[in-house]
Design a protein around this motif. Structure first.
Motif, PDB file in Angstrom:
ATOM      1  N   CYS A 166       0.767   5.573  -2.668  1.00 32.83           N
ATOM      2  CA  CYS A 166       1.815   5.625  -3.685  1.00 32.83           C
ATOM      3  C   CYS A 166       3.073   5.000  -3.094  1.00 32.83           C
ATOM      4  CB  CYS A 166       2.069   7.077  -4.075  1.00 32.83           C
ATOM      5  SG  CYS A 166       3.561   7.286  -5.065  1.00 32.83           S
ATOM      6  N   MET A 180      -8.924   6.882  -5.337  1.00 31.05           N
ATOM      7  CA  MET A 180      -8.954   6.210  -6.631  1.00 31.05           C
ATOM      8  C   MET A 180     -10.207   6.574  -7.427  1.00 31.05           C
ATOM      9  SD  MET A 180      -6.263   4.293  -7.182  1.00 31.05           S
ATOM     10  CE  MET A 180      -5.317   5.655  -6.533  1.00 31.05           C
ATOM     11  N   GLY A 181     -11.129   7.273  -6.787  1.00 28.28           N
ATOM     12  CA  GLY A 181     -12.343   7.657  -7.485  1.00 28.28           C
ATOM     13  C   GLY A 181     -13.249   6.486  -7.777  1.00 28.28           C
ATOM     14  N   THR A 196      -1.882  -5.369  -8.889  1.00 22.44           N
ATOM     15  CA  THR A 196      -2.279  -4.075  -9.428  1.00 22.44           C
ATOM     16  C   THR A 196      -3.743  -4.118  -9.845  1.00 22.44           C
ATOM     17  OG1 THR A 196      -1.578  -4.718 -11.645  1.00 22.44           O
ATOM     18  CG2 THR A 196       0.052  -3.623 -10.276  1.00 22.44           C
ATOM     19  N   ALA A 240      -5.140  -0.767 -10.970  1.00 20.90           N
ATOM     20  CA  ALA A 240      -5.379   0.481 -11.692  1.00 20.90           C
ATOM     21  C   ALA A 240      -4.049   1.057 -12.146  1.00 20.90           C
ATOM     22  CB  ALA A 240      -6.103   1.488 -10.801  1.00 20.90           C
ATOM     23  N   ARG A 241      -4.142   1.847 -13.193  1.00 17.39           N
ATOM     24  CA  ARG A 241      -2.992   2.623 -13.629  1.00 17.39           C
ATOM     25  C   ARG A 241      -3.486   4.046 -13.806  1.00 17.39           C
ATOM     26  NH1 ARG A 241       2.018   1.736 -17.224  1.00 17.39           N
ATOM     27  NH2 ARG A 241       2.483   3.879 -17.755  1.00 17.39           N
ATOM     28  N   LYS A 242      -3.022   4.920 -12.915  1.00 18.62           N
ATOM     29  CA  LYS A 242      -3.521   6.284 -12.915  1.00 18.62           C
ATOM     30  C   LYS A 242      -2.369   7.263 -12.773  1.00 18.62           C
ATOM     31  CE  LYS A 242      -8.053   5.689 -10.700  1.00 18.62           C
ATOM     32  NZ  LYS A 242      -8.889   6.433 -11.646  1.00 18.62           N
ATOM     33  N   PHE A 243      -2.687   8.480 -13.134  1.00 16.57           N
ATOM     34  CA  PHE A 243      -1.718   9.550 -12.936  1.00 16.57           C
ATOM     35  C   PHE A 243      -1.582   9.836 -11.450  1.00 16.57           C
ATOM     36  CE2 PHE A 243      -0.596  14.018 -12.371  1.00 16.57           C
ATOM     37  CZ  PHE A 243       0.568  14.079 -13.113  1.00 16.57           C
ATOM     38  N   CYS A 244      -0.369   9.925 -10.968  1.00 18.86           N
ATOM     39  CA  CYS A 244      -0.102  10.201  -9.564  1.00 18.86           C
ATOM     40  C   CYS A 244       0.397  11.635  -9.422  1.00 18.86           C
ATOM     41  CB  CYS A 244       0.950   9.228  -9.055  1.00 18.86           C
ATOM     42  SG  CYS A 244       1.464   9.570  -7.365  1.00 18.86           S
ATOM     43  N   GLU A 292       2.417   8.629 -14.408  1.00 18.85           N
ATOM     44  CA  GLU A 292       1.409   7.587 -14.359  1.00 18.85           C
ATOM     45  C   GLU A 292       2.063   6.296 -13.920  1.00 18.85           C
ATOM     46  OE1 GLU A 292      -1.575   7.546 -17.686  1.00 18.85           O
ATOM     47  OE2 GLU A 292      -0.899   5.478 -17.830  1.00 18.85           O
ATOM     48  N   TRP A 350      -1.144   0.945  -9.333  1.00 22.04           N
ATOM     49  CA  TRP A 350      -1.569   1.022  -7.937  1.00 22.04           C
ATOM     50  C   TRP A 350      -1.927  -0.385  -7.486  1.00 22.04           C
ATOM     51  CZ3 TRP A 350      -1.406   5.862  -5.604  1.00 22.04           C
ATOM     52  CH2 TRP A 350      -1.164   6.937  -6.467  1.00 22.04           C
ATOM     53  N   SER A 359      -3.973  -0.541  -0.433  1.00 20.38           N
ATOM     54  CA  SER A 359      -5.216   0.231  -0.378  1.00 20.38           C
ATOM     55  C   SER A 359      -5.843   0.238   1.002  1.00 20.38           C
ATOM     56  CB  SER A 359      -6.219  -0.339  -1.388  1.00 20.38           C
ATOM     57  OG  SER A 359      -5.715  -0.221  -2.693  1.00 20.38           O
TER      58      SER A 359
END
Ligand SMILES: [Zn+2]
Length: 69
Positions: free
Chosen positions: A8, A17-18, A32, A34-38, A44, A47, A52
């Motif tokens: 982050c 990131m699953g 970027t 992905a766009r995910k909840f942090c 959100e 990333w 990474s």
């Protein structure tokens, strides 16, 4: 394949990131992905590939896990 964890940019924490990815292919292009909840920011956001890291799938715990190929 390896587990993707991404830092982050606001807090410096890494999050799973699953998803699995091939590090070589993953880093072929940056930006970027992905766009995910942090959970660290409690919001959100995007990333970035360049933030990474990869965890070898072989290090995953769990009985009965076999490596294919
Ligand atoms: Zn965040």
């Amino acid at each position: 394949m390896a587990q993707v964890i991404t830092r982050c940019r606001l807090t410096g924490h890494y999050m799973f990131m699953g998803m699995d990815a091939d590090p070589k292919e993953f880093k072929q292009s940056l930006g970027t992905f992905a766009r995910k909840f942090c959970p660290f920011c409690s919001c959100e956001h995007f990333w970035y590939k360049e933030d990474s890291k990869f965890l070898a799938a072989a290090s995953e715990p769990g009985p009965g896990v076999r490596q294919a190929g």
